[in-house]
Design a protein around this motif. Structure first.
Motif, PDB file in Angstrom:
ATOM      1  N   GLY A 126     -12.151  -1.379   0.690  1.00 51.38           N
ATOM      2  CA  GLY A 126     -11.374  -0.943  -0.466  1.00 51.38           C
ATOM      3  C   GLY A 126     -10.080  -1.715  -0.431  1.00 51.38           C
ATOM      4  N   VAL A 127      -9.069  -1.222  -1.127  1.00 49.46           N
ATOM      5  CA  VAL A 127      -7.791  -1.924  -1.119  1.00 49.46           C
ATOM      6  C   VAL A 127      -7.315  -2.057   0.331  1.00 49.46           C
ATOM      7  N   CYS A 128      -7.002  -3.284   0.731  1.00 50.08           N
ATOM      8  CA  CYS A 128      -6.764  -3.573   2.157  1.00 50.08           C
ATOM      9  C   CYS A 128      -5.795  -2.593   2.815  1.00 50.08           C
ATOM     10  N   HIS A 129      -4.725  -2.246   2.132  1.00 54.60           N
ATOM     11  CA  HIS A 129      -3.720  -1.394   2.780  1.00 54.60           C
ATOM     12  C   HIS A 129      -4.234   0.023   3.005  1.00 54.60           C
ATOM     13  N   GLN A 130      -5.059   0.509   2.080  1.00 57.44           N
ATOM     14  CA  GLN A 130      -5.598   1.854   2.276  1.00 57.44           C
ATOM     15  C   GLN A 130      -6.631   1.845   3.402  1.00 57.44           C
ATOM     16  N   GLY A 171       1.991 -11.508 -17.406  1.00 59.73           N
ATOM     17  CA  GLY A 171       0.588 -11.856 -17.204  1.00 59.73           C
ATOM     18  C   GLY A 171      -0.055 -11.244 -15.971  1.00 59.73           C
ATOM     19  N   ARG A 172       0.614 -10.299 -15.330  1.00 57.77           N
ATOM     20  CA  ARG A 172       0.086  -9.739 -14.078  1.00 57.77           C
ATOM     21  C   ARG A 172      -1.296  -9.116 -14.252  1.00 57.77           C
ATOM     22  N   MET A 173      -1.514  -8.407 -15.365  1.00 61.56           N
ATOM     23  CA  MET A 173      -2.813  -7.748 -15.549  1.00 61.56           C
ATOM     24  C   MET A 173      -3.656  -8.423 -16.622  1.00 61.56           C
ATOM     25  N   SER A 230       1.641  -9.173   0.476  1.00 62.24           N
ATOM     26  CA  SER A 230       3.049  -8.753   0.454  1.00 62.24           C
ATOM     27  C   SER A 230       3.233  -7.238   0.580  1.00 62.24           C
ATOM     28  N   HIS A 231       2.225  -6.463   0.203  1.00 59.14           N
ATOM     29  CA  HIS A 231       2.391  -5.007   0.287  1.00 59.14           C
ATOM     30  C   HIS A 231       2.029  -4.419   1.641  1.00 59.14           C
ATOM     31  N   THR A 232       1.936  -5.271   2.641  1.00 57.63           N
ATOM     32  CA  THR A 232       1.725  -4.808   4.011  1.00 57.63           C
ATOM     33  C   THR A 232       2.846  -3.859   4.449  1.00 57.63           C
ATOM     34  N   THR A 284     -11.522  -1.059  -5.175  1.00 59.28           N
ATOM     35  CA  THR A 284     -11.223  -2.496  -5.263  1.00 59.28           C
ATOM     36  C   THR A 284      -9.797  -2.647  -5.783  1.00 59.28           C
ATOM     37  N   CYS A 285      -9.251  -3.859  -5.666  1.00 63.06           N
ATOM     38  CA  CYS A 285      -7.939  -4.124  -6.279  1.00 63.06           C
ATOM     39  C   CYS A 285      -8.063  -4.171  -7.798  1.00 63.06           C
ATOM     40  N   GLY A 286      -9.253  -4.567  -8.258  1.00 59.98           N
ATOM     41  CA  GLY A 286      -9.538  -4.509  -9.692  1.00 59.98           C
ATOM     42  C   GLY A 286      -8.535  -5.234 -10.556  1.00 59.98           C
ATOM     43  N   GLY A 316      -4.703   3.649  -9.888  1.00 59.27           N
ATOM     44  CA  GLY A 316      -5.313   3.080  -8.691  1.00 59.27           C
ATOM     45  C   GLY A 316      -4.317   2.240  -7.926  1.00 59.27           C
ATOM     46  N   SER A 317      -4.805   1.381  -7.040  1.00 60.62           N
ATOM     47  CA  SER A 317      -4.030   0.413  -6.241  1.00 60.62           C
ATOM     48  C   SER A 317      -3.486   1.005  -4.942  1.00 60.62           C
ATOM     49  N   CYS A 318      -2.907   0.098  -4.137  1.00 57.02           N
ATOM     50  CA  CYS A 318      -2.323   0.524  -2.862  1.00 57.02           C
ATOM     51  C   CYS A 318      -1.075   1.367  -3.083  1.00 57.02           C
ATOM     52  N   THR A 319      -0.547   1.359  -4.289  1.00 56.90           N
ATOM     53  CA  THR A 319       0.658   2.147  -4.575  1.00 56.90           C
ATOM     54  C   THR A 319       0.302   3.612  -4.850  1.00 56.90           C
ATOM     55  N   CYS A 360      -5.383  -4.569 -10.946  1.00 56.26           N
ATOM     56  CA  CYS A 360      -3.986  -4.489 -10.491  1.00 56.26           C
ATOM     57  C   CYS A 360      -3.311  -5.848 -10.508  1.00 56.26           C
ATOM     58  N   LEU A 361      -4.018  -6.861 -10.013  1.00 56.92           N
ATOM     59  CA  LEU A 361      -3.436  -8.204  -9.972  1.00 56.92           C
ATOM     60  C   LEU A 361      -4.037  -9.087 -11.052  1.00 56.92           C
ATOM     61  N   GLY A 362      -4.683  -8.475 -12.034  1.00 59.16           N
ATOM     62  CA  GLY A 362      -5.299  -9.279 -13.076  1.00 59.16           C
ATOM     63  C   GLY A 362      -6.589  -9.918 -12.634  1.00 59.16           C
ATOM     64  N   ASP A 403     -10.935  -7.409  -0.726  1.00 56.53           N
ATOM     65  CA  ASP A 403     -10.583  -6.354  -1.687  1.00 56.53           C
ATOM     66  C   ASP A 403     -10.181  -6.885  -3.061  1.00 56.53           C
ATOM     67  N   HIS A 404      -9.600  -8.085  -3.110  1.00 57.01           N
ATOM     68  CA  HIS A 404      -9.049  -8.529  -4.390  1.00 57.01           C
ATOM     69  C   HIS A 404     -10.134  -8.818  -5.429  1.00 57.01           C
ATOM     70  N   TYR A 405     -11.139  -9.599  -5.016  1.00 53.64           N
ATOM     71  CA  TYR A 405     -12.166 -10.015  -5.982  1.00 53.64           C
ATOM     72  C   TYR A 405     -13.551  -9.544  -5.586  1.00 53.64           C
TER      73      TYR A 405
HETATM   74  S1  SF4 Z   1      -0.876  -4.689  -5.061  1.00 51.20           S
HETATM   75 FE1  SF4 Z   1      -2.804  -4.543  -6.150  1.00 51.20          FE
HETATM   76  S2  SF4 Z   1      -3.800  -6.489  -5.689  1.00 51.20           S
HETATM   77 FE2  SF4 Z   1      -2.208  -6.216  -4.148  1.00 51.20          FE
HETATM   78  S3  SF4 Z   1      -3.213  -5.183  -2.417  1.00 51.20           S
HETATM   79 FE3  SF4 Z   1      -2.320  -3.595  -3.734  1.00 51.20          FE
HETATM   80  S4  SF4 Z   1      -4.016  -3.007  -5.070  1.00 51.20           S
HETATM   81 FE4  SF4 Z   1      -4.552  -4.981  -4.202  1.00 51.20          FE
END
Ligand code: SF4
Lengths: 417, 160
Positions: free
Chosen positions: A99-103, A384-386, A122-124, A356-358, A295-298, A360-362, A63-65
């Motif tokens: 898609g984003v792993c957590h979703q 520098g996160r994004m 970490s967002h598990t 995708t994570c796109g 977007g993102s898992c949040t 979110c993590l830069g 999902d990240h890249y």
């Molecule tokens: S925080 Fe961002 S990079 Fe990490 S899993 Fe969620 S969407 Fe992907």
């Protein structure tokens, strides 16, 4: 003996002993997930052991890249694909179904109440929104679970967060969690779990619960948990795989402390650079933006898309502002198409991508240049996160992201009229 | 039980894993040279100056943020032998045990550039520039055993 928290109950059930806060237990893990960034290290460590994998427990989600952003990430994604093939791991999600792993963990029914889930991300902790005990681990630990299906845990004490009142209009889970993190600080809950309760916990929509638990790690927490209730069961009914157990805390459970939040007192929040604890009411900030990221898992779920589309409908993204909309999974994307949200965003002049994570993590697809500012529905605003170290990220909920995209400055929907 | 001795690099509270090793470097082909990019965004050039055995002294919540194991790997690759911090983030702590980076939880006031010596059997940190000694609480037995047996993978290998 005193009663138990949800964390203690799940870790007791999975370890087969009377697990209490402070104990170190070895427990059976239901699922272990790795993504394309954390997977490759886990694969090497696992294969160095020469043991057979616990196939059914392993979930591999690029999902990240991905879709591959460059040659290096293509090689990395290939490692995951080949690992899945070599070891016959069925739960591998290829681009198009990923898609984003957590979703994906939620949409595909791996996340469920009472389960013990670990992930090398970490967002598990997100799945605590469904009443699971889930937490982030490293790649080496993931490799160990691949081989043994088990892992050691220090049973965390829990902080009870009691909710009362009702969210006001245009206020939601993201505003609450930014407020909580700002109150306790980014290390306010190290080695602890958050457990939500109180009369209003049951009213909080499940998608908000997921947003809130997703950011538990931003206060250093090991887990964030909304005990399973009727809303949870309704949410997972059509998607959950296998059996699950609705674990709720005992009435006389012991908590490290009890915090109280009245939802009706909350207002739209934004976490200013460069820590999630820098939360401030939106009305107190005056920030011109270059980008609005949704977007993102949040906050990349269909509920977030609906909220933002409702605000942006019939309006235009401000000149000079890029609005980037990234659904968290194919099912979110499909629902956006079916409900006409895709058209609403595109009519407004937003860029809408696949899941995708796109940025979110830069990673890619929305990286910030030096001096640029973004309002973002994601969970981290580190330096520098994004993108460039001289760029800035302001974290907010979908209402604020949408209103800010239209106005070109950080704003609440009320500012639009 | 080991003695670590090296020059001190100072950091503040909440050093996150994006600072330690940014997302751009999280691809497999970088795994053998992560140390070159340690802290590249926040303290450019620092990794070239770090020498084998050097020690990081930091404030609260060191290693917060992502679960990337690349963070302790990058520090070790840059030469860091031990991190002394007031507190650590949980995932970073676990990752360090498994990758072999020594961590000590203790609040110390040692200046950047000073020599320091960490003795994990004595539970002491000595500021070589002025002789001041700090005492720290050792890890619980379970964790100390894990460290001494070389982390989780080694433990499983031995049991096999
Ligand atoms: S925080 Fe961002 S990079 Fe990490 S899993 Fe969620 S969407 Fe992907």
């Amino acid at each position: 003996m005193k009663g138990k928290t949800v964390a203690e109950k799940i870790l007791s059930a999975k370890s087969g002993r009377d697990a209490r806060a402070g104990d170190i237990v070895e427990a059976d893990v239901d699922y272990v997930m790795v993504n394309d960034v954390t997977g490759p290290i886990a694969f090497r460590r696992f294969e160095s052991l020469g043991l057979p994998p616990k196939r059914e427990k392993i979930v591999l989600i690029p999902d990240h890249y991905v879709p591959n952003k460059d040659i290096a990430s293509a090689e990395q994604a290939k490692e995951m694909r080949e690992f899945a093939g070599r070891h016959g791991i069925g739960n591998y999600f290829e681009v198009g179904r990923s898609g984003v792993c957590h979703q994906i963990m939620i949409d595909e029914g791996f996340a469920a109440p009472g389960r013990l889930i670990v992930g090398a991300d970490s967002h598990t902790c997100t799945y605590g929104g469904l009443g699971a005990f889930s937490t982030g681990i490293g790649s080496t630990e993931a490799a160990a679970v691949f081989a043994t299906g088990r892992l050691w845990f220090k049973v965390p004490e829990s902080v009870k967060i009691e909710l009362t009142g009702k969210f006001r209009k245009n206020v939601g889970g993201k505003d609450l969690v930014i407020k909580i993190i700002s109150d306790m600080g980014v290390d306010g809950a190290i080695y602890q779990a958050w457990e939500f309760g109180g009369p209003a916990a049951g009213d909080v929509p499940v998608s908000d619960r997921l947003t809130i638990c997703n950011m538990a790690i931003e206060a250093g927490a090991k887990a964030g948990i909304f005990p399973c209730d009727a809303k949870t069961e309704e949410y997972i009914r059509d998607i959950v795989k296998g059996d699950y157990e609705a674990v709720v805390p005992d009435k006389d459970a012991v908590y490290a402390k009890v915090l109280k939040y009245d939802l009706s007192e909350l207002e739209p929040m934004v976490a200013c650079p460069h820590l999630p604890e820098n939360g401030r009411p939106v009305r107190e900030v005056d920030v011109v933006i270059d980008q609005a990221y949704l977007g993102s898992c949040t906050n990349g779920r269909i509920e977030d898309m609906r909220i933002a589309a409702g605000i942006i409908k019939g309006r235009k993204v401000a000149p000079g502002v890029r609005m980037i909309v990234v659904p968290a999974s194919p099912s979110v994307q499909r629902a956006m198409i079916e409900e006409g949200l895709m058209t609403i965003f595109m009519d407004a002049g937003a860029f809408v991508s696949g899941p995708t994570c796109g940025a979110c993590l830069g990673g890619y697809m929305g990286i910030l240049a030096e001096g640029e500012r973004a309002v973002s529905s994601t969970n981290r605003n580190f330096i520098g996160r994004m993108g460039h170290k001289g760029s800035e990220v302001y974290l907010a909920g979908p209402e604020v992201v949408a209103a800010s995209a239209v106005l070109g400055r950080i704003a609440v929907p009320e500012d639009l009229s | 039980m080991t003695i670590y001795r090296g020059r001190v690099w100072r950091f503040d509270d909440h050093v996150d894993t994006d600072q330690i090793i940014p997302a751009e470097r999280l691809v497999s082909e970088m795994l053998n040279c992560l140390g070159d990019f340690a802290f590249e965004k926040v303290r450019p050039g620092i990794s070239e100056k770090m020498k084998d055995g050097d020690i990081i002294v930091a404030g609260k919540n060191f290693g917060c943020g992502s679960s990337r194991e690349h963070a302790p790997l990058a520090l070790m690759d840059a030469g860091i032998s031990c991190v002394v911090a007031e507190s650590f983030s949980r995932i970073f702590f676990r990752n360090s045990i498994n990758t072999g980076l020594a961590l000590v939880e203790c609040k110390v006031d040692i200046k950047e550039g000073s020599e320091a010596e960490v003795d994990t059997s004595e539970g002491t940190i000595r500021d070589m520039s002025n002789g001041k000694v700090y005492n720290f609480k050792k890890h619980p037995d379970f964790i100390q055993n894990l460290i001494e047996s070389g982390g989780l993978i080694e433990t499983i290998r031995r049991k096999k």
